[in-house]
Write an enzyme that holds these catalytic residues in place. Structure first.
Site, PDB file in Angstrom:
ATOM      1  N   LYS A 101       0.834  -1.201   0.000  1.00 22.48           N
ATOM      2  CA  LYS A 101       0.000   0.000   0.000  1.00 22.48           C
ATOM      3  C   LYS A 101       0.868   1.250   0.000  1.00 22.48           C
ATOM      4  CE  LYS A 101      -3.924   2.026   2.566  1.00 22.48           C
ATOM      5  NZ  LYS A 101      -4.814   1.844   3.742  1.00 22.48           N
ATOM      6  N   SER A 123      -9.695   1.743   2.958  1.00 17.79           N
ATOM      7  CA  SER A 123      -8.847   2.504   2.060  1.00 17.79           C
ATOM      8  C   SER A 123      -7.809   1.669   1.326  1.00 17.79           C
ATOM      9  CB  SER A 123      -8.133   3.603   2.844  1.00 17.79           C
ATOM     10  OG  SER A 123      -7.277   3.032   3.836  1.00 17.79           O
ATOM     11  N   SER A 161      -9.840  -0.834   7.227  1.00 13.57           N
ATOM     12  CA  SER A 161      -9.332  -0.624   5.872  1.00 13.57           C
ATOM     13  C   SER A 161      -8.567  -1.787   5.275  1.00 13.57           C
ATOM     14  CB  SER A 161      -8.449   0.630   5.831  1.00 13.57           C
ATOM     15  OG  SER A 161      -9.240   1.788   5.958  1.00 13.57           O
TER      16      SER A 161
END
Length: 487
Positions: A78, A153, A177
């Site tokens: 990420k 996210s 997330s």
């Protein structure tokens, strides 16, 4: 035989160890898959495909290293985790050209274990969102239905795993997330106990809430990644020095769920839960009973306050953490400033998106003089009550189960004009972050209305990831794994 990209991390690692697959072949399979799917999925930001191939060739030339459990395995990370020499933008214009000179601790541990970093994954800006529509650079699509969101996210991480672009991805979980996008994309998503994995090199959103965790295609894959990234790190003062359990051994500790007590909280099965999610999760619990588990009715009464508490705490911490991005030392610097105050204001106004600005302003408000006691202090007090609810519940059960999300993945744009509704959809995941406990989202079926994956959330006691993984592993063997999405 399955395509290489469609294998699990565990299968790929075994093939690499046996010499039936080379590191270059594993990396090339994922690169080919990226080239085939990325124009539709948009899961990735910075890629390093050529560098990854060069690393794989060097590894093959040196020979397999049994001391490295992820030797030759391609993974993604990420874009909120620092990667040396690779842009780390947090999905924001304000960090568009930022290239760190160091790796996050979790990234370093992946590399030390032999993993090959293929790319950085797209995300909601500064991890503030639930759909990966709030990135400054692109909107990520769910590989199971390109008209739908992948969750957020960490939506880019979940989409990259579901699409077969990599064998695992690191995400971050501040209020769900990792678990929610894993649920939306048919992946396994694990949020470890707060302090189990070092946050060094993670660009902070909510410092008391953030935790790094893997998104994978199987429970065993998640155990393998967690075994690599977990452990003490003196550079993170919140990182626990508690010994790390043998997660792989835990997977073999159960052949069924006999004697296991599963807590079923009444608050997780009420109003707002869609019929298709309810049906899939109840069917999974029925299978758990068939495997010998006992279902125990429990209550988490203060979970009804979790949304309010979470957004007060998270926004307050975001306001403080994001104050460092002012256009002076790094990041976006406005060209339209005649004074230092104007530089601060314009750089932040131009660099931050609407959602981030909204949360910063709300966080600044709740921390301001005259409102701190009314909001932040009260939220901190109720947060303690939420943890006490879990502690009391775990006196009656070994794990807690409920839906990872009240709904399946929605269509792009369906929530864009209603941020409050999107906030409310975090209801089943945020309590765990407030309590600092571990949780795992396990794919348990497909919704009859949407045709989209559904995840069951399994919650555990602090630092008891071993039990979560062993329970999830037994359930996964009964229910079956979700395959790679065909795009």
């Amino acid at each position: 035989m399955a395509q290489i990209y469609a294998q699990t991390l565990t299968e790929t690692a075994a093939a690499l160890a046996q010499g039936t697959l080379t590191a270059e072949e594993a990396v090339r399979a994922c690169i080919d898959r990226i080239e085939a799917t990325e124009p539709a999925v948009h899961a990735l930001l910075a890629t390093r495909c050529e560098e990854a191939l060069a690393e794989a060739r060097a590894m093959d030339a040196a020979g397999y290293d049994p001391a490295k459990p992820l030797w030759g395995v391609p993974v993604t990370v990420k874009d909120v985790l620092s990667t040396s020499g690779v842009a780390t933008t947090c999905g924001s214009r304000i960090l568009e050209n930022y290239v760190p000179f160091f790796d996050a601790a979790a990234v370093s541990r992946l590399k030390d274990a032999g993993a090959v970093i293929l790319a950085k994954t797209n995300m909601d800006e500064f991890a503030m969102g639930s759909s990966t529509e709030k990135s400054a650079f692109k909107t990520t699509h769910n590989p199971w239905d390109l008209q739908r969101v992948p969750g957020g996210s960490s939506g880019g991480s979940a989409a990259s795993v579901a699409a077969g672009q990599c064998f695992a991805s690191l995400g971050t979980d501040t209020g769900g997330s990792v678990r929610q996008p894993a649920s939306f994309c048919g992946c396994v998503g694990l949020k470890p106990t707060y302090g189990r994995v070092s946050r060094y090199g993670l660009v902070a959103y909510g410092s008391s809430l953030d935790q790094i965790g893997p998104v994978t295609r199987s429970v065993e894959d998640a155990a393998r990644v967690l075994a690599v990234i977990a452990g003490h790190d003196a550079r993170d003062t919140t990182c626990s020095d508690r010994p790390v359990d043998d997660y792989l051994a835990a997977l073999g500790s159960r052949s069924d769920l006999a004697g296991l007590r599963i807590g079923v909280p009444a608050e997780y099965w009420g109003e707002g839960l869609s019929g298709e999610v309810d049906s899939c999760c109840r069917e999974a619990l029925k299978k758990a009973e068939e495997l010998g588990a006992t279902l125990v009715d429990i209550s988490l009464p203060n979970s009804r306050h979790a949304i309010a508490v979470y957004y007060i705490v998270a926004m307050a911490e975001a306001s403080s953490n994001l104050a460092r991005f002012d256009g002076v030392r790094f990041g976006h610097r406005s060209d339209n400033a005649a004074s230092l105050p104007e530089l601060y204001i314009n750089s932040r106004s131009e660099g931050f998106g609407d959602e981030v600005q909204r949360r910063i302003m709300l966080g600044t408000y709740v921390l301001s003089s005259g409102y701190y006691d009314a909001y932040y202090r009260k939220a901190a007090q109720v947060r303690r009550l939420i943890l006490q609810d879990f502690e009391k519940a775990f006196e009656q059960c070994d794990v807690i189960c409920g839906p990872a999300s009240p709904v399946t993945a929605w269509k792009h744009g369906a929530m864009s004009g209603d941020p409050l509704t999107m906030y409310l959809l975090d209801i089943f995941t945020i309590s765990l972050n407030l309590a600092g406990l571990p949780g795992l989202s396990l794919p348990v079926g497909t919704g009859t209305e949407s045709g989209m994956p559904v995840g069951l959330q399994i919650l555990g006691k602090a630092f008891d990831e071993a039990t979560l993984l062993s329970v999830a592993h037994v359930l996964e063997q009964r229910i079956g794994r979700t395959p790679v999405a065909q795009i």
